[in-house]
Design a protein around this motif. Structure first.
Motif, PDB file in Angstrom:
ATOM      1  N   SER A   8       0.861  -1.178   0.000  1.00  0.00           N
ATOM      2  CA  SER A   8       0.000   0.000   0.000  1.00  0.00           C
ATOM      3  C   SER A   8       0.899   1.230   0.000  1.00  0.00           C
ATOM      4  CB  SER A   8      -0.880  -0.014   1.258  1.00  0.00           C
ATOM      5  OG  SER A   8      -1.565   1.197   1.394  1.00  0.00           O
ATOM      6  N   SER A   9       0.317   2.373  -0.253  1.00  0.00           N
ATOM      7  CA  SER A   9       1.100   3.609  -0.165  1.00  0.00           C
ATOM      8  C   SER A   9       0.731   4.390   1.089  1.00  0.00           C
ATOM      9  CB  SER A   9       0.860   4.468  -1.412  1.00  0.00           C
ATOM     10  OG  SER A   9      -0.507   4.808  -1.502  1.00  0.00           O
ATOM     11  N   ASP A  10      -0.091   3.784   1.963  1.00  0.00           N
ATOM     12  CA  ASP A  10      -0.540   4.449   3.185  1.00  0.00           C
ATOM     13  C   ASP A  10       0.592   4.533   4.204  1.00  0.00           C
ATOM     14  OD1 ASP A  10      -3.029   4.569   2.025  1.00  0.00           O
ATOM     15  OD2 ASP A  10      -3.852   2.889   3.164  1.00  0.00           O
ATOM     16  N   LEU A  11       0.760   5.712   4.780  1.00  0.00           N
ATOM     17  CA  LEU A  11       1.765   5.914   5.820  1.00  0.00           C
ATOM     18  C   LEU A  11       1.119   5.831   7.199  1.00  0.00           C
ATOM     19  CD1 LEU A  11       3.870   8.879   4.408  1.00  0.00           C
ATOM     20  CD2 LEU A  11       4.507   6.472   4.496  1.00  0.00           C
ATOM     21  N   VAL A  12       1.922   5.383   8.166  1.00  0.00           N
ATOM     22  CA  VAL A  12       1.487   5.264   9.555  1.00  0.00           C
ATOM     23  C   VAL A  12       2.509   5.993  10.427  1.00  0.00           C
ATOM     24  CG1 VAL A  12       1.093   3.656  11.456  1.00  0.00           C
ATOM     25  CG2 VAL A  12       0.401   3.031   9.137  1.00  0.00           C
ATOM     26  N   LYS A  13       2.024   6.888  11.281  1.00  0.00           N
ATOM     27  CA  LYS A  13       2.890   7.575  12.238  1.00  0.00           C
ATOM     28  C   LYS A  13       2.945   6.719  13.498  1.00  0.00           C
ATOM     29  CE  LYS A  13       3.452  11.935  14.691  1.00  0.00           C
ATOM     30  NZ  LYS A  13       2.838  13.254  14.933  1.00  0.00           N
ATOM     31  N   ILE A  14       4.115   6.190  13.826  1.00  0.00           N
ATOM     32  CA  ILE A  14       4.285   5.322  14.990  1.00  0.00           C
ATOM     33  C   ILE A  14       4.232   6.172  16.253  1.00  0.00           C
ATOM     34  CG2 ILE A  14       5.816   3.678  16.143  1.00  0.00           C
ATOM     35  CD1 ILE A  14       4.547   2.699  13.488  1.00  0.00           C
ATOM     36  N   VAL A  15       3.405   5.745  17.207  1.00  0.00           N
ATOM     37  CA  VAL A  15       3.199   6.502  18.437  1.00  0.00           C
ATOM     38  C   VAL A  15       4.325   6.241  19.440  1.00  0.00           C
ATOM     39  CG1 VAL A  15       1.658   6.814  20.408  1.00  0.00           C
ATOM     40  CG2 VAL A  15       0.698   6.542  18.123  1.00  0.00           C
ATOM     41  N   ASP A  16       4.741   4.977  19.593  1.00  0.00           N
ATOM     42  CA  ASP A  16       5.733   4.600  20.596  1.00  0.00           C
ATOM     43  C   ASP A  16       6.867   3.819  19.929  1.00  0.00           C
ATOM     44  OD1 ASP A  16       7.169   3.837  22.826  1.00  0.00           O
ATOM     45  OD2 ASP A  16       5.542   2.701  23.752  1.00  0.00           O
ATOM     46  N   ILE A  17       8.017   4.435  19.805  1.00  0.00           N
ATOM     47  CA  ILE A  17       9.168   3.807  19.143  1.00  0.00           C
ATOM     48  C   ILE A  17       9.632   2.571  19.918  1.00  0.00           C
ATOM     49  CG2 ILE A  17      11.553   4.150  18.370  1.00  0.00           C
ATOM     50  CD1 ILE A  17       9.503   5.755  16.763  1.00  0.00           C
ATOM     51  N   GLN A  18       9.518   2.586  21.245  1.00  0.00           N
ATOM     52  CA  GLN A  18       9.933   1.424  22.054  1.00  0.00           C
ATOM     53  C   GLN A  18       9.136   0.175  21.671  1.00  0.00           C
ATOM     54  OE1 GLN A  18      13.061   2.748  23.205  1.00  0.00           O
ATOM     55  NE2 GLN A  18      12.566   0.969  24.414  1.00  0.00           N
ATOM     56  N   GLU A  19       7.850   0.332  21.385  1.00  0.00           N
ATOM     57  CA  GLU A  19       7.026  -0.784  20.923  1.00  0.00           C
ATOM     58  C   GLU A  19       7.577  -1.341  19.619  1.00  0.00           C
ATOM     59  OE1 GLU A  19       2.331  -0.379  22.121  1.00  0.00           O
ATOM     60  OE2 GLU A  19       2.991   0.468  20.239  1.00  0.00           O
ATOM     61  N   LEU A  20       8.007  -0.441  18.757  1.00  0.00           N
ATOM     62  CA  LEU A  20       8.492  -0.827  17.432  1.00  0.00           C
ATOM     63  C   LEU A  20       9.778  -1.641  17.513  1.00  0.00           C
ATOM     64  CD1 LEU A  20       8.226  -0.586  14.347  1.00  0.00           C
ATOM     65  CD2 LEU A  20       9.528   1.549  14.511  1.00  0.00           C
ATOM     66  N   GLN A  33      -2.190   8.007   8.252  1.00  0.00           N
ATOM     67  CA  GLN A  33      -2.065   9.375   7.743  1.00  0.00           C
ATOM     68  C   GLN A  33      -2.973   9.624   6.537  1.00  0.00           C
ATOM     69  OE1 GLN A  33       0.025  11.797   9.404  1.00  0.00           O
ATOM     70  NE2 GLN A  33      -0.389  10.141  10.815  1.00  0.00           N
ATOM     71  N   LYS A  34      -4.209   9.166   6.619  1.00  0.00           N
ATOM     72  CA  LYS A  34      -5.178   9.405   5.545  1.00  0.00           C
ATOM     73  C   LYS A  34      -5.870  10.740   5.774  1.00  0.00           C
ATOM     74  CE  LYS A  34      -6.353   4.630   4.545  1.00  0.00           C
ATOM     75  NZ  LYS A  34      -7.400   3.617   4.572  1.00  0.00           N
ATOM     76  N   PHE A  51       9.620   0.349   5.772  1.00  0.00           N
ATOM     77  CA  PHE A  51      10.044   1.737   5.694  1.00  0.00           C
ATOM     78  C   PHE A  51       9.458   2.342   4.417  1.00  0.00           C
ATOM     79  CE2 PHE A  51      13.433  -0.006   8.410  1.00  0.00           C
ATOM     80  CZ  PHE A  51      13.342   0.878   9.463  1.00  0.00           C
ATOM     81  N   PRO A  52       9.267   3.669   4.369  1.00  0.00           N
ATOM     82  CA  PRO A  52       8.705   4.297   3.167  1.00  0.00           C
ATOM     83  C   PRO A  52       9.497   4.001   1.888  1.00  0.00           C
ATOM     84  CG  PRO A  52       8.599   5.835   4.982  1.00  0.00           C
ATOM     85  CD  PRO A  52       9.395   4.633   5.470  1.00  0.00           C
ATOM     86  N   SER A  53      10.761   3.641   2.024  1.00  0.00           N
ATOM     87  CA  SER A  53      11.585   3.294   0.865  1.00  0.00           C
ATOM     88  C   SER A  53      11.249   1.900   0.330  1.00  0.00           C
ATOM     89  CB  SER A  53      13.064   3.327   1.243  1.00  0.00           C
ATOM     90  OG  SER A  53      13.343   2.324   2.209  1.00  0.00           O
ATOM     91  N   GLY A  54      10.431   1.137   1.094  1.00  0.00           N
ATOM     92  CA  GLY A  54      10.086  -0.225   0.709  1.00  0.00           C
ATOM     93  C   GLY A  54      10.939  -1.274   1.397  1.00  0.00           C
ATOM     94  N   GLU A  55      11.956  -0.828   2.137  1.00  0.00           N
ATOM     95  CA  GLU A  55      12.851  -1.740   2.851  1.00  0.00           C
ATOM     96  C   GLU A  55      12.132  -2.335   4.059  1.00  0.00           C
ATOM     97  OE1 GLU A  55      17.232  -1.525   5.011  1.00  0.00           O
ATOM     98  OE2 GLU A  55      16.423   0.235   4.015  1.00  0.00           O
ATOM     99  N   SER A  56      12.358  -3.622   4.295  1.00  0.00           N
ATOM    100  CA  SER A  56      11.743  -4.313   5.433  1.00  0.00           C
ATOM    101  C   SER A  56      12.310  -3.804   6.753  1.00  0.00           C
ATOM    102  CB  SER A  56      12.002  -5.813   5.333  1.00  0.00           C
ATOM    103  OG  SER A  56      11.410  -6.331   4.176  1.00  0.00           O
ATOM    104  N   LEU A  57      11.554  -4.022   7.823  1.00  0.00           N
ATOM    105  CA  LEU A  57      12.042  -3.683   9.162  1.00  0.00           C
ATOM    106  C   LEU A  57      13.185  -4.626   9.527  1.00  0.00           C
ATOM    107  CD1 LEU A  57       8.680  -3.188  11.097  1.00  0.00           C
ATOM    108  CD2 LEU A  57      10.114  -1.460  10.025  1.00  0.00           C
ATOM    109  N   PRO A  58      14.123  -4.180  10.363  1.00  0.00           N
ATOM    110  CA  PRO A  58      15.223  -5.050  10.773  1.00  0.00           C
ATOM    111  C   PRO A  58      14.698  -6.295  11.495  1.00  0.00           C
ATOM    112  CG  PRO A  58      15.625  -2.790  11.462  1.00  0.00           C
ATOM    113  CD  PRO A  58      14.227  -2.846  10.937  1.00  0.00           C
TER     114      PRO A  58
END
Length: 69
Positions: A8-20, A33-34, A51-58
């Motif tokens: 999808s092209s939908d972006l999500v603003k992460i609320v808590d980086i520690q969760e991530l 972010q609709k 990531f917005p670049s299309g790269e997977s999360l670590p």
């Protein structure tokens, strides 16, 4: 931090980086972010985010046993 929903092209603003970055947590809370208004907080599975670049999360953010593989 902003992430993109996979397939999808939908972006999500992460609320808590520690969760991530915690590999023991499988979902994160974020705001889609609709539209022009701030959306309510929702849960998103980490496996569906990139990531917005299309790269997977670590892998160390997703798998608590990543060093044993």
């Amino acid at each position: 931090m902003f992430l993109q929903i996979r397939d999808s092209s939908d972006l999500v603003k992460i609320v808590d980086i520690q969760e991530l970055i915690d590999p023991n947590i499988k979902t994160v809370h974020g705001k889609d972010q609709k539209g022009q208004e701030e959306q309510d907080t929702d849960s998103f599975k980490k496996e569906n985010l990139v990531f917005p670049s299309g790269e997977s999360l670590p892998r160390c953010w997703l798998d608590a046993n990543y060093r044993q593989a």
